[in-house]
Design a protein around this motif. Sequence first.
Motif, short mmCIF file in Angstrom:
data_model
loop_
_atom_site.label_atom_id
_atom_site.label_comp_id
_atom_site.label_asym_id
_atom_site.label_seq_id
_atom_site.Cartn_x
_atom_site.Cartn_y
_atom_site.Cartn_z
N SER A 433 0.79 -1.08 0.29
CA SER A 433 -0.03 0.04 -0.19
C SER A 433 0.60 1.13 -0.36
O SER A 433 2.22 1.23 0.52
CB SER A 433 -0.85 0.57 1.63
OG SER A 433 -0.27 0.07 2.63
N PHE A 434 0.51 2.31 -0.62
CA PHE A 434 1.22 3.59 -1.25
C PHE A 434 0.47 4.81 -0.83
O PHE A 434 -0.75 5.12 -1.33
CB PHE A 434 2.53 3.05 -2.03
CG PHE A 434 2.65 4.97 -2.71
CD1 PHE A 434 3.99 5.52 -2.05
CD2 PHE A 434 2.57 5.69 -3.40
CE1 PHE A 434 4.51 5.97 -2.49
CE2 PHE A 434 2.86 6.92 -3.67
CZ PHE A 434 3.97 7.43 -3.31
N TRP A 435 1.03 6.09 -0.20
CA TRP A 435 0.27 7.15 -0.56
C TRP A 435 0.91 7.69 -0.17
O TRP A 435 2.43 8.22 0.07
CB TRP A 435 -1.18 7.69 0.63
CG TRP A 435 -0.35 7.75 2.06
CD1 TRP A 435 -0.70 6.57 3.26
CD2 TRP A 435 0.22 8.79 2.18
NE1 TRP A 435 0.25 7.28 3.82
CE2 TRP A 435 0.61 8.51 3.88
CE3 TRP A 435 1.16 10.10 1.91
CZ2 TRP A 435 1.11 9.58 4.58
CZ3 TRP A 435 1.24 11.19 2.82
CH2 TRP A 435 1.19 10.76 4.59
N SER A 436 0.81 9.30 -1.35
CA SER A 436 2.30 10.79 -0.99
C SER A 436 1.29 12.06 -1.63
O SER A 436 -0.43 11.84 -1.85
CB SER A 436 2.89 10.46 -2.35
OG SER A 436 2.13 10.07 -3.72
N PHE A 437 1.97 12.69 -1.01
CA PHE A 437 0.68 14.38 -1.19
C PHE A 437 2.02 14.71 -1.55
O PHE A 437 3.33 14.44 -1.08
CB PHE A 437 0.73 14.84 0.06
CG PHE A 437 0.26 15.65 0.10
CD1 PHE A 437 -0.62 16.44 -0.50
CD2 PHE A 437 1.18 17.61 0.35
CE1 PHE A 437 -0.87 18.06 -0.58
CE2 PHE A 437 0.73 18.58 0.81
CZ PHE A 437 0.21 19.45 -0.12
N SER A 438 1.59 15.80 -2.58
CA SER A 438 2.71 16.48 -3.44
C SER A 438 2.29 18.19 -3.37
O SER A 438 1.64 18.48 -3.84
CB SER A 438 3.53 16.49 -4.30
OG SER A 438 2.60 15.90 -5.92
N ARG A 464 4.38 7.66 2.31
CA ARG A 464 3.90 6.74 2.29
C ARG A 464 4.20 4.98 2.40
O ARG A 464 3.09 5.70 1.91
CB ARG A 464 3.58 6.40 4.62
CG ARG A 464 3.36 5.38 5.03
CD ARG A 464 2.75 5.70 6.13
NE ARG A 464 2.81 4.17 7.09
CZ ARG A 464 3.44 3.70 8.27
NH1 ARG A 464 4.02 4.85 8.63
NH2 ARG A 464 3.07 3.41 8.66
N SER A 465 4.47 4.59 2.37
CA SER A 465 4.22 2.53 2.04
C SER A 465 4.50 1.84 2.85
O SER A 465 5.31 1.87 4.09
CB SER A 465 5.28 2.55 0.63
OG SER A 465 6.09 2.39 0.60
#
Length: 816
Positions: A433-438, A464-465
């Motif tokens: 699982s993975f999420w990102s904010f940029s 975060r993964s």
Amino acid sequence: MAKVFRAPVFSFKSCVSAGALAAGLIASPAFAQAAPAAQDSAEAAPQDQSAQQGVEEIVVTAQFREQNLQDTPLAITAVSGAMLDARSQTNVAEVAAQAPSVSLKPQGSSYGPSLVASIRGVGQYDFNPALEPGVGLYIDDVYYATLTGSLFDLLDLDRVEILRGPQGTLAGRNSIGGAVKLYSKRPEGSNTGYVSATYGIRDRIDLRASADFRLTDTISTRLSGVSKSQDGYIKRMDFGCVYPAGESAINPAGGVPRILPSNSDCVLAREGEVNYQAVRGQLRWQPSSSVDVNIIADYTNDDRTTGGSVLLERRNAAGAVVSPNYPYPPNPAARVFDINPYDAAIPYDSRFVCGEYCNYATYQSLADNGQAAQTVDGRTSFEGWGVSGQVDWDLNDTMQLVSISAYREYRTLFSNDDDLSPLAHSLGRGDLSFWSFSQEVRLNGSLLDDALEYTLGGFYMDQRSVYATTQVLRYAGLTPFIGDDPVNADTKAAFAHLAWHPIDPVTLTFGIRYTDEHKDYTYSRRTPDGDIHPQQGALDGVTGNYDNSRVDYRLNALYEVTPDISVYAQWSTGFKGGGINPRPFYPQQVLSFGPETLESYEVGFKGDLFDRMMRLNVAAFYSNYDDIQLSLTNCPQAGAGFNVPCALPANAGDAHVKGVEVETSLRPAEGFMIDGSVSYLDFDYISGSIIPASGIQPGMVSTYTPKWKWSYGMQYEVPLGSAGFVTPRFDASYQSDIYTNAVNADTNKIDDYIVANARLTWKNEDEDLEIGVEVTNLFDKYYLQSLFDLTRAGAGFATALPGRPREWAVTAKKRF
């Protein structure tokens, strides 16, 4: 003032079905794991490139501003959406096949739904989120931080830009080899769209649609979607059905039992199938001529059997079979383990080599030697979504503020039976699982009557993964263990880009970027019952940290010889971040590795010649590539008895990389188009820089790095009067030998190959209806795309993902 173009990605989580698409949820291209952004362009039938007088003009934004491709002093392959259709290309790997010095390949079952990415000998093939890609992947300038989910679909694109060489100042971290950028079409309020349907071999059914319409005088929207399905081309065979126990020495009495009934075709499943759906929507608000706000939302679902692999018979330099052959190389007796759960003596050998497009995987390890039976499903799934917003605000006639905000999230489940046999050798299950904010902000402006153009900006990304994995590695003597490893990473950067025109034919460019990055990796090693693992328990709860800061530079000088001919020279740098070994099989393998860096010198020529009937672009480069990160399959630095199995990233040495790239387009007559490219690359490790533990020898090369690549294509549009137009097209591409492991050997060598495609397209006189017939891999060439070699790691096998055989399809497309 030159304007920056950037497209936002606003995405939501929602389900899309083929029925909904066919019903008319007019959709645009989704990406094979993400959605492209959009550029200003209406949906009206585009003028065919071959009908234009002279070579095609393509606008790119590689230097933060809209510029003609020929005015941009960089090595760029730019492909328009019309050309993608003409070539029958549907994913980014197919585009890369016709780009010089570029390798983008889908991975086999061992690495899940991920991609191999390499440009000019620099890149990455390992999907693990703790490792950095090496090639920057972007959709509408939103960075995609992992190789998982990056085999993007190409529907409804405005263009694809592939930037070769380090993009440390322009694209930032991990674009040390280059960057691949996809740009889709923005809403225009044109009240246009299209629907297309494809049917092909093995029940291939593709549905694609897109619609662009105006809601108010200031708001427009674009909806797009795609659904693709096709049966697999690699058969997963039931070994006990093909060779019934007791009927031959291949499967003696007491050997492998059959799984399927006696009247079956012995096919357990078909791997390499397609079952993919995606939808995306854009909402564009233009309240005034100085403000442009674009929001994009996308959702992707990819649920299918594994990517498919075949077991290879491979020999060492002495001619001995090393794949399949367990144990190989011969280990001390204490390091050889029982992988045969059957009563009969059945070694792991060539009896399990099934053929060119089949394997004997069972995705189970039977109970044996006190270990419980383990089963995985042999499938791969990816579900991802994202949302982004871009604001372009013209502060005055010479200044523009650009803001791009994006959030992305995905989860993928995959499984692997690496030995591709019914023996209890190795089995794995992954849950990533993975999420990102940029957030990126740029200020573009000009001074001194546009003699000085500048971009000042900042970038922030938090990601975060969590990689949860179950591994059953009986060949290594390990009892089953479960990892549930979180990886946190964040990046901050500030950058500046200045272009000065001191006199009319000269442009001097300076770029600088400061990057600060942090990463931490926490190990979890438990038994299936949740207890501390008896062999790897010392890893449980251990956290490794990595911190680094870096400044990258770019100097470039452009001289316009004539309005259609220019030359340039450039010096640029880039880097790929380091970290901690994400796959220690023993505590002794918890070892760190540092960043790798690259310094490149490049000269180039860009020319539109003979009244723009010919385009010729040439780039030559020389790079110093230092502290190269390579994944080792044997790590003696861990100590005796703990060197295999091994998947250790290490800074293995330094190299010089040099090469030449040529791209050309010809328009010898009206309706006649020819395009081609060729690249030569020489990768040379520096003697004395290679760490002995790596096993690398002088003369070896980086992974997935062909010395030669070439491609060409041609098409001729034949007018038929009131009956419309018919256009035959032919494409071919060549790749020389490559190696897929850092330690080059015959076991991980992919032989050179040529693949050809053909297409015949008819369009009506109004150009709003077309029918195309395509044949890919026209001459049915058997070739390998990627290869997984663990012969040096003591596993005794090499497997590979073969390219798709010859396939045909018919497509009908209607514009409205």
